[in-house]
Design an enzyme around this catalytic site. Structure first.
Site, short mmCIF file in Angstrom:
data_model
loop_
_atom_site.label_atom_id
_atom_site.label_comp_id
_atom_site.label_asym_id
_atom_site.label_seq_id
_atom_site.Cartn_x
_atom_site.Cartn_y
_atom_site.Cartn_z
N TYR A 177 0.85 -1.20 0.00
CA TYR A 177 0.00 0.00 0.00
C TYR A 177 0.88 1.25 0.00
O TYR A 177 0.64 2.21 -0.74
CB TYR A 177 -0.91 -0.02 1.23
N LYS A 235 1.09 4.28 -2.80
CA LYS A 235 0.79 5.68 -2.48
C LYS A 235 2.00 6.58 -2.81
O LYS A 235 1.83 7.73 -3.20
CB LYS A 235 0.36 5.81 -1.02
N1 LIG Z 1 -9.44 6.41 4.89
C1 LIG Z 1 -8.21 6.86 5.16
O1 LIG Z 1 -7.83 7.01 6.33
C2 LIG Z 1 -7.25 7.15 4.06
C3 LIG Z 1 -5.98 7.64 4.40
C4 LIG Z 1 -5.08 7.95 3.39
C5 LIG Z 1 -5.46 7.77 2.07
N2 LIG Z 1 -6.70 7.29 1.77
C6 LIG Z 1 -7.05 7.11 0.36
O2 LIG Z 1 -8.31 7.72 0.11
C7 LIG Z 1 -8.90 7.12 -1.04
C8 LIG Z 1 -10.38 6.85 -0.77
O3 LIG Z 1 -10.46 5.86 0.21
P1 LIG Z 1 -11.58 5.81 1.35
O4 LIG Z 1 -10.88 5.99 2.62
O5 LIG Z 1 -12.71 6.67 1.01
O6 LIG Z 1 -11.96 4.26 1.28
P2 LIG Z 1 -13.27 3.44 0.89
O7 LIG Z 1 -14.45 3.98 1.61
O8 LIG Z 1 -12.92 2.00 1.07
O9 LIG Z 1 -13.43 3.75 -0.65
C9 LIG Z 1 -12.54 3.18 -1.59
C10 LIG Z 1 -13.21 3.19 -2.94
O10 LIG Z 1 -12.31 2.57 -3.87
C11 LIG Z 1 -13.05 1.65 -4.65
N3 LIG Z 1 -12.26 0.58 -5.22
C12 LIG Z 1 -11.51 -0.34 -4.57
N4 LIG Z 1 -11.00 -1.21 -5.46
C13 LIG Z 1 -11.43 -0.81 -6.69
C14 LIG Z 1 -11.28 -1.32 -8.00
N5 LIG Z 1 -10.57 -2.43 -8.26
N6 LIG Z 1 -11.87 -0.67 -9.03
C15 LIG Z 1 -12.61 0.44 -8.80
N7 LIG Z 1 -12.81 0.96 -7.59
C16 LIG Z 1 -12.24 0.33 -6.54
C17 LIG Z 1 -14.09 1.10 -3.67
O11 LIG Z 1 -15.13 0.47 -4.39
P3 LIG Z 1 -15.89 -0.85 -3.83
O12 LIG Z 1 -16.98 -0.35 -2.97
O13 LIG Z 1 -16.34 -1.52 -5.08
O14 LIG Z 1 -14.86 -1.65 -3.08
C18 LIG Z 1 -14.51 2.38 -2.98
O15 LIG Z 1 -15.45 3.06 -3.77
C19 LIG Z 1 -8.06 5.87 -1.34
O16 LIG Z 1 -7.20 6.14 -2.42
C20 LIG Z 1 -7.26 5.67 -0.06
O17 LIG Z 1 -6.03 5.02 -0.30
C21 LIG Z 1 -7.61 6.98 2.73
#
Ligand SMILES: NC(=O)c1ccc[n+]([C@@H]2O[C@H](COP(=O)([O-])OP(=O)(O)OC[C@H]3O[C@@H](n4cnc5c(N)ncnc54)[C@H](OP(=O)(O)O)[C@@H]3O)[C@@H](O)[C@H]2O)c1
Length: 286
Positions: A170, A174
């Site tokens: 991961y 990133k």
């Molecule tokens: N949450 C945190 O603390 C955090 C911290 C740093 C960075 N981020 C980044 O923020 C971004 C958004 O994440 P989030 O926290 O909102 O997480 P989340 O609620 O799990 O959302 C992730 C999204 O990515 C989609 N996804 C995963 N695999 C995919 C694929 N193969 N094709 C298309 N879509 C896919 C998921 O769709 P499905 O519903 O189909 O799985 C979901 O819509 C990510 O890039 C994550 O790395 C998050």
């Protein structure tokens, strides 16, 4: 936030979490939003909620996209391009952490979904984005890139996830997001397209669902942001960040300094060339 009437945005992974809030907020400011994701069933409720909240029947649409399959990425871009619409905002938001294995074309899962799928999607849409300028490309990276202390193990990108937690992979994915956004901005000098990479904060979303259960409480120790709070830096980069700050890395709605590796132009170039060559090879097979 500025009025976004007549602006068109494509957001990956907008059915839940940070992407959902980003899509809703942009639409409420007047944008027409395309929510690209794997499942219409899981996205339709968000599309319906956006249409209800804005009172505009064309405010939101679902686009099929599985970032773990370059065929699907290409088809998604083709579907969008076939609508002959401009594209002012591309938000590479989707991501996964802790998932293991390989993508359909055999790339390590986190790298394949978080970086390579978005690389290919961006490439396929780039001429349209350039023709729509002023335009922005926002890539949701993470502070977790700091854990990629050894840079990129190029051979490992072609193998199933090696680490037990998937956290190492991961972190590399990133790091790749930040390097990609910086290199893209260099390639876009002289155009009206600016690029932004960002850390959203540590946010209470589903992204952590694949991590070993003992790790999840550790995340909560420092307090988690809500998805509404977590979307603020994406929204800032998509609408307010100065165009001359293109290529930089943001957190808390401000420019931040990522690791030295994430600022290394030679590494960014090498990643770009690697990504271009492997997606070109795959294209030949598509
Ligand atoms: N949450 C945190 O603390 C955090 C911290 C740093 C960075 N981020 C980044 O923020 C971004 C958004 O994440 P989030 O926290 O909102 O997480 P989340 O609620 O799990 O959302 C992730 C999204 O990515 C989609 N996804 C995963 N695999 C995919 C694929 N193969 N094709 C298309 N879509 C896919 C998921 O769709 P499905 O519903 O189909 O799985 C979901 O819509 C990510 O890039 C994550 O790395 C998050």
């Amino acid at each position: 936030m500025k009025n976004l009437t007549n602006q068109i945005a494509l957001i990956t992974g907008a059915n839940v979490g940070i992407g959902q809030v980003t899509a809703m907020t942009l639409a409420q400011r007047g944008a027409r939003v395309f929510l690209a994701g794997r499942s219409q069933a899981r996205t339709q409720a968000v599309v319906d909620a956006i249409i209800a909240a804005t009172g505009r029947a064309d405010a939101a649409h679902w686009l099929p996209l599985d970032l773990a399959d370059l065929h699907s990425v290409r088809a998604c871009a083709q579907t969008f391009l076939g609508m002959n619409l401009p594209l002012h905002l591309l938000i590479n938001n989707a991501g996964l952490a802790g998932a293991k294995g390989v993508t359909a074309q055999g790339f390590e899962m986190a790298f394949g979904v978080n970086h390579l799928g978005h690389f290919e999607l961006t490439q396929r849409l780039l001429d349209r984005i350039k023709a729509s300028g002023p335009a922005r490309i926002v890539t949701v990276a993470s502070r977790a890139h700091r854990m990629a202390v050894n840079g990129i193990d190029w051979a490992a990108l072609r193998k199933p996830t090696q680490s037990w937690t998937g956290v190492n992979e991961y972190a590399v994915s990133k790091l790749a997001n930040i390097l990609f956004s910086a290199e893209l901005s260099r390639q876009l000098v002289g155009t009206e397209v600016s690029t932004y990479a960002l850390h959203p904060g540590v946010v209470d979303t589903e992204v952590w669902r694949e991590l070993p259960s003992f790790l999840r409480p550790l995340l909560r120790l420092r307090g988690l942001l809500t998805p509404e709070q977590g979307a603020q830096t994406s929204l800032y980069c998509a609408t307010e960040a100065p165009a001359q700050e293109s290529g930089l890395y943001y957190a808390n709605r401000k420019v931040q300094t990522p690791t030295a590796l994430a600022q290394d132009p030679a590494l960014a170039k090498r990643l770009w060339e690697f990504s271009l060559s492997v997606t070109a090879n795959e294209k030949a097979a598509l």
